[in-house]
Every structure is written in structure tokens, then in C-alpha cells.
Design a protein around this motif. Sequence first.
Motif, PDB file in Angstrom:
ATOM      1  N   LEU A 210       4.011  -5.222   6.320  1.00  0.00           N
ATOM      2  CA  LEU A 210       4.020  -4.760   4.931  1.00  0.00           C
ATOM      3  C   LEU A 210       3.037  -3.612   4.731  1.00  0.00           C
ATOM      4  CD1 LEU A 210       4.192  -8.195   3.044  1.00  0.00           C
ATOM      5  CD2 LEU A 210       6.052  -6.609   3.543  1.00  0.00           C
ATOM      6  N   TYR A 211       1.873  -3.704   5.348  1.00  0.00           N
ATOM      7  CA  TYR A 211       0.894  -2.618   5.230  1.00  0.00           C
ATOM      8  C   TYR A 211       1.376  -1.370   5.967  1.00  0.00           C
ATOM      9  CZ  TYR A 211      -2.355  -6.148   3.484  1.00  0.00           C
ATOM     10  OH  TYR A 211      -2.958  -7.130   2.731  1.00  0.00           O
ATOM     11  N   GLU A 212       2.036  -1.570   7.098  1.00  0.00           N
ATOM     12  CA  GLU A 212       2.567  -0.411   7.827  1.00  0.00           C
ATOM     13  C   GLU A 212       3.636   0.303   7.014  1.00  0.00           C
ATOM     14  OE1 GLU A 212       3.959  -1.956  11.500  1.00  0.00           O
ATOM     15  OE2 GLU A 212       1.962  -2.533  12.234  1.00  0.00           O
ATOM     16  N   ALA A 213       4.515  -0.490   6.365  1.00  0.00           N
ATOM     17  CA  ALA A 213       5.548   0.126   5.532  1.00  0.00           C
ATOM     18  C   ALA A 213       4.938   0.837   4.330  1.00  0.00           C
ATOM     19  CB  ALA A 213       6.539  -0.942   5.068  1.00  0.00           C
ATOM     20  N   ALA A 214       3.912   0.218   3.726  1.00  0.00           N
ATOM     21  CA  ALA A 214       3.261   0.862   2.582  1.00  0.00           C
ATOM     22  C   ALA A 214       2.553   2.139   2.997  1.00  0.00           C
ATOM     23  CB  ALA A 214       2.271  -0.117   1.943  1.00  0.00           C
ATOM     24  N   GLU A 215       1.963   2.140   4.176  1.00  0.00           N
ATOM     25  CA  GLU A 215       1.294   3.352   4.649  1.00  0.00           C
ATOM     26  C   GLU A 215       2.294   4.462   4.936  1.00  0.00           C
ATOM     27  OE1 GLU A 215      -2.100   4.572   7.974  1.00  0.00           O
ATOM     28  OE2 GLU A 215      -1.284   2.515   7.879  1.00  0.00           O
ATOM     29  N   LEU A 216       3.460   4.115   5.462  1.00  0.00           N
ATOM     30  CA  LEU A 216       4.493   5.119   5.695  1.00  0.00           C
ATOM     31  C   LEU A 216       5.007   5.700   4.383  1.00  0.00           C
ATOM     32  CD1 LEU A 216       6.550   3.477   8.587  1.00  0.00           C
ATOM     33  CD2 LEU A 216       4.980   5.428   8.739  1.00  0.00           C
ATOM     34  N   SER A 220      -2.087   4.562  -0.687  1.00  0.00           N
ATOM     35  CA  SER A 220      -3.488   4.618  -0.280  1.00  0.00           C
ATOM     36  C   SER A 220      -4.020   3.214  -0.016  1.00  0.00           C
ATOM     37  CB  SER A 220      -4.322   5.294  -1.368  1.00  0.00           C
ATOM     38  OG  SER A 220      -4.257   4.534  -2.580  1.00  0.00           O
ATOM     39  N   ARG A 221      -5.236   3.137   0.534  1.00  0.00           N
ATOM     40  CA  ARG A 221      -5.839   1.841   0.792  1.00  0.00           C
ATOM     41  C   ARG A 221      -6.024   1.043  -0.491  1.00  0.00           C
ATOM     42  NH1 ARG A 221      -8.513   1.062   5.682  1.00  0.00           N
ATOM     43  NH2 ARG A 221      -7.228   2.035   7.315  1.00  0.00           N
ATOM     44  N   TRP A 222      -6.442   1.719  -1.548  1.00  0.00           N
ATOM     45  CA  TRP A 222      -6.629   1.032  -2.822  1.00  0.00           C
ATOM     46  C   TRP A 222      -5.299   0.530  -3.375  1.00  0.00           C
ATOM     47  CZ3 TRP A 222      -9.239  -1.725  -5.961  1.00  0.00           C
ATOM     48  CH2 TRP A 222      -8.916  -1.791  -7.315  1.00  0.00           C
ATOM     49  N   ARG A 223      -4.247   1.344  -3.241  1.00  0.00           N
ATOM     50  CA  ARG A 223      -2.936   0.921  -3.730  1.00  0.00           C
ATOM     51  C   ARG A 223      -2.418  -0.269  -2.906  1.00  0.00           C
ATOM     52  NH1 ARG A 223       1.185   3.050  -6.919  1.00  0.00           N
ATOM     53  NH2 ARG A 223       2.618   1.309  -7.260  1.00  0.00           N
ATOM     54  N   GLN A 224      -2.652  -0.257  -1.605  1.00  0.00           N
ATOM     55  CA  GLN A 224      -2.252  -1.400  -0.781  1.00  0.00           C
ATOM     56  C   GLN A 224      -3.014  -2.657  -1.180  1.00  0.00           C
ATOM     57  OE1 GLN A 224      -2.492  -0.501   3.416  1.00  0.00           O
ATOM     58  NE2 GLN A 224      -1.769   1.598   3.108  1.00  0.00           N
ATOM     59  N   PHE A 225      -4.297  -2.495  -1.444  1.00  0.00           N
ATOM     60  CA  PHE A 225      -5.098  -3.654  -1.855  1.00  0.00           C
ATOM     61  C   PHE A 225      -4.623  -4.210  -3.196  1.00  0.00           C
ATOM     62  CE2 PHE A 225      -8.770  -5.318  -4.208  1.00  0.00           C
ATOM     63  CZ  PHE A 225      -9.192  -6.339  -3.358  1.00  0.00           C
ATOM     64  N   ARG A 226      -4.313  -3.310  -4.135  1.00  0.00           N
ATOM     65  CA  ARG A 226      -3.938  -3.745  -5.479  1.00  0.00           C
ATOM     66  C   ARG A 226      -2.506  -4.264  -5.544  1.00  0.00           C
ATOM     67  NH1 ARG A 226      -1.912  -0.716  -9.800  1.00  0.00           N
ATOM     68  NH2 ARG A 226      -2.145   1.173  -8.534  1.00  0.00           N
ATOM     69  N   SER A 227      -1.592  -3.668  -4.775  1.00  0.00           N
ATOM     70  CA  SER A 227      -0.178  -4.027  -4.892  1.00  0.00           C
ATOM     71  C   SER A 227       0.304  -5.000  -3.825  1.00  0.00           C
ATOM     72  CB  SER A 227       0.687  -2.749  -4.819  1.00  0.00           C
ATOM     73  OG  SER A 227       0.351  -1.860  -5.855  1.00  0.00           O
TER      74      SER A 227
END
Length: 317
Positions: A210-216, A220-227
Motif C-alpha cells: 500500500l505504501y509502495e502504491a501510494a508513493e508511486l 508524500s510521507r505525511w499524506r501516507q501517514f494521514r491517509s
Amino acid sequence: MTTTTRQTRATRPPSRPHHDDRPRPTRAHRTDGIWPWLFVLPLLIGVGTFFIWPILQTFWYSFTSWGVFGGATFTGLANYTRLLSDPQLYQSLVNTIVYTVIVLLGIPIAVWLASLLNTPGLRFAQFYRVLFFLPYVAMPAAIALVWRIMFNGDFGIVNWFLGRFGIDGPYWISTPGFALVAVSLVGLWSSLGFSMIILGAGLKDIPPELYEAAELDGASRWRQFRSLTVPLLTPSIFFVLVVTTISSFQLFDLLYAILGSTNPVIPQTMSLVFYFYNAGFIDNDKGFAAAIAMVIFVLIGIITVVQFRVQRKWVQS
């Protein structure tokens, strides 16, 4: 021969599906005997002896009055009437709620720290986890003694640090208001380790894809943390929330060890359990103390039920 076979088939009665008339075992007929009860019996005896029976006994004592040398006298609702008209009950309740709210502020901090310690490739992550968890397993009296020295108004390190910025620190544990804040900060600090361990275990259940897909996708790191992190971590956050709330409403040992028994700020700082201790062990009013204990029991039950009701709206299943 073919004609005879056709006639025989024509005169043969139609076949019916075979039904087994033997009774089949159902749940009502299945009996496992007493073996399951024998396995559960030790647990039931322990729960009944150390949990259910004391609650029932305390409930009965709350309707009685005790003499100096024992002997209970039934007094009806006199203890509850006296309790509800005592201003100290409401002061203790407010102090307990303030302490609980401050300690619960440590949950967002624990989420942030747990996510940092879960960073891939972080060196000495296990060592950091042990450091944060040590205060949770340490003796509350030892923790309180160390922090009591640190909060000392004359030579404590807290006031020394504030003095480096030109701030004149108060006498933390002997000033009304500041004493409760000091105890609450110690409670927040000591509970971080437990919260981080639980939340760290929850973080490991989140798929890294999920983090890999969000990074692609450019998150951002903050958006990954929040969402991603926070929503998927809500079951663990809810568990920590319930456990921390219940333990905070049972505040006594930390408060007693930091403030002592002769501190002049105790009437303005005591918790509900401290209030119970004073009534039952200092004033030797066991019936009144039992009424306080039942009020604490009911309050914790109500708060826990409300938390389980509300969690349906924000906890991701």
C-alpha cells in the motif's frame, strides 16, 4: 426379449429416493459430557473468587456502616446520599478526568513514535523500543521517587532546565494545579512504551504494498501517514484508548508515591481511588469507601460502553 423387458419396467413401481429413517445427531442430542466444564472450571473458580465475589461483596458493603471493631449495620442508601452531597467526590472526579485526558494525549505521540521506529532500515530500532518500554514495567514507586527528585522546586532538573530560559519554575509537587499536571506528565511518559508496542504490532500488519502504491501515485510521507497509517491503525488505537482510560481511572500508586500522604495539596489533587483510600483506610469508614468503589466501577463501565459504541464510527474494520 426386448418386449418383456419393457413390460417389466412398465409394471415396476417408480423408484423413490432412499431416506434413512435413523435419527441424525443434532445440537440438541450432542452431549460432550462434563469434560469441557472441567477444563474451564479452574478459570471460573479464579474469576468468581477474585473478581465476581469481591464486586458483589463490595456492593453489599456499600449499603452498610461498620464500627471500629467490625460489625456491619444495614443503612440503606445513606452512604450514597452522603457521597453525592460530598464536594470532594466531584473534585476527585474532575482531577481523575484531567489526568486521563493528559495521559490520552500520549496516544498520538505513541502513533508518531511507533511509525518512526517502523521505518525500514532504521538501526537499533529494537533497542529504542526497549528503552521506551522500560518505564512501563518498572516499579511505580521507583519511577515516582526519581520524578519526585526531578520536580523538586529547589534543586530539581526540571526547574534547572526552565531556568536556562529565564523561567522561574514553581514547586511542582506542593503547588495546587501544578501537582496534578506533574503527576499527569509522569503518567503520560510511563504509558508511552505500552502504547508503542501495541501500535507497532498493528503497523506490521499493514501491507507494505500500500505504501509502495501510494508513493508511486506521488503521495508524500505525511499524506501516507494521514491517509494510510492512521486509518488502518485505528483498531490498535482503539484498544490502547480503552486500556489507557481504564488504567487512568485507577490512578493511585503514582499519585501517592509522588505527593506523599502529608502533602497539603492532596485535597485539591486526589483522584477517585485516592478518595476511596482515604475513606476506607485512613478514616476507617468501610461502608462509605465501598460506595465510592461502586461509583468508580459504574463510571468505568459506562465510559467503556460509550467507547465501544462510538468506535463503530471511526474504527476501520
